[in-house]
Motif scaffolding. Sequence first.
Motif: not given
Length: 597
Positions: A378-389
């Motif tokens: 979940l941590v990596e997915i949230e970072e992925f979503a926030n960074t890549e819009r």
Amino acid sequence: MPGPPSLHAAAAMALTVAMFIAFARGTIKPEIISLVTIAIIALGLYFYPLAGTAPTSGLELAFAGFGHPALITICALMIMGRGLVVTGALEPATLFLSRIWKINAKFGMLVSLMLAMGMSMMINDTPVLVLLLPVFVQLAERGAMPASQTLIPLNAAVLIGGMATTIGTSTNLLVVSIAEDLGMEPMRVFDFTHIVALAALVAIPYLWLVMPRLLPDNGVAAMRTHRRFAATLRIDNDNELIGLSPRDLADRLPEGFAFEGSQDRPISANARLPVSGTHRALDEVMRMFKARVAPAWVVERIRTAASRQGADVVVVEMAVTADSRLVGLTIPTSGVAGQYGVAVLGVHQLQKGENTGRHEYSELTLRVGDVLLVMGSLVEIEEFANTERLLLLKGAQEVPRRSKAVLAAAIMLGAVLSASIGLWPIAVSALGGAIAMFVTGCVKFDRVGRALSAKVIVLVAASIAIGRIILESGAAEWLGLLLSAGLQHLPAAAVLACVMLFVTLLTNFASNAAAATVGTPIAMNIAVTLGLPLEPLVLAVLFGCNLCYATPIAYQTNMLIMEEGQYTFADYLRTGVPLVLLMATTLSILLVFFYGM
């Protein structure tokens, strides 16, 4: 005729009727009605306590449901059911039943009902339903009949089977024990099984063909959008599919999955096959054929990171927005696997080009509105979503921890068997099983909220409070006296039917235990007074205690299915009242026939 009821008894009956009407109308949420009911009992007994009790005794009665063994049992069983689901322990049973359902949905439903009835004759009702409930929820998600149209019939089948033997339910044992204490000859396990079996033959067509039609398709699966994702199926060099063609596998493929491109080209070692399917279909194919839709190194990296963080591996759907850097790129050129430690399992394209489906998803150019199926912690997915819009479209779905599937199944089986053979009460075995699920990591403590339902918890607590006030206020005793006075001039068959319906009314609005405790002495007194045989009157009480189909508060298994089926109070009334009348009429006629009354 008995005199008028006491003030407390009259108030208890009035409150029960008011709660029933509020539930049936459906304009107020059940949890609000439940909390208001508990509050009225608490305040009423505090300012106007029962005779011989202190004001605080009323508070204890009103709130006792929150610590009652029945509620603890239901919560523990929900947690164990969650453990079976998140570990994938039910997949073999689900696959077996899904094959039967694929032959014919009607046949699958009939087999399921008969299985439920047969199991509950020798095993307590609650463990049987706990075992079957998550299986049928998963069947619904695999395309079988919606869960909301199967769970109430399944529950009714379990309850009918449970009334067929003295050990089928704890209520049966209670009725038989009270009758023996009052002087009746002991009953053997199968003394009345033939009567229930004949009644079941009358009920099964209703459960099988009519009841599902009376229930709406209001389950979660009906509201879910099934997007098809373009993906690449990766075949290792020792896979059983090597040498076969996609056409050879056509009959084994789940619904919602397809091989793209040539169907006759043999599959080679280390092949990368373009495929498409729903998330569930892709997951099923990977499990069936031991294949992957993401590079092995990415999957291993994700699992290692999740284990190090003590987190779950989840799969989510994410939409590409106009601000995203990914627009115009392909998955390999975006570098998301190396940068974020996530795996893009597939791509659903909102605007399909003419070549979509004819090449690997990794060659697809991403556009605004495309949906990515992404796996990671979940941590990596949230970072992925926030960074890549990226826009999260649906909540995270946990990847089953299949390494613990056998352990979760063993814990559930141990809890069920120990309760079934009487080693411990169901409340003790269920609580022990839930704790074992936590200790072994089958269910994570911070995920308990997903297993429990606040609506069910307050509804159980309210039903327990209502049952106790009906019993302790004298309302149940007054109703019994009224019944006895009114049956003196009726024929034997009518007496049987009235006793059964009276107990049925009690069990649907108070509790099985209260109905058994109050109804058994009344029935035996009526039998002695009117010169009728004891056994059929006692059986009328036993059967009536099990005709608890008409309300969700009547029995704990009714509560267990309420959340999964997204049922309302009216759903139980609409389907349960006809079944109660059908079973009460059939059982009364059979008792009159077999006992020559």
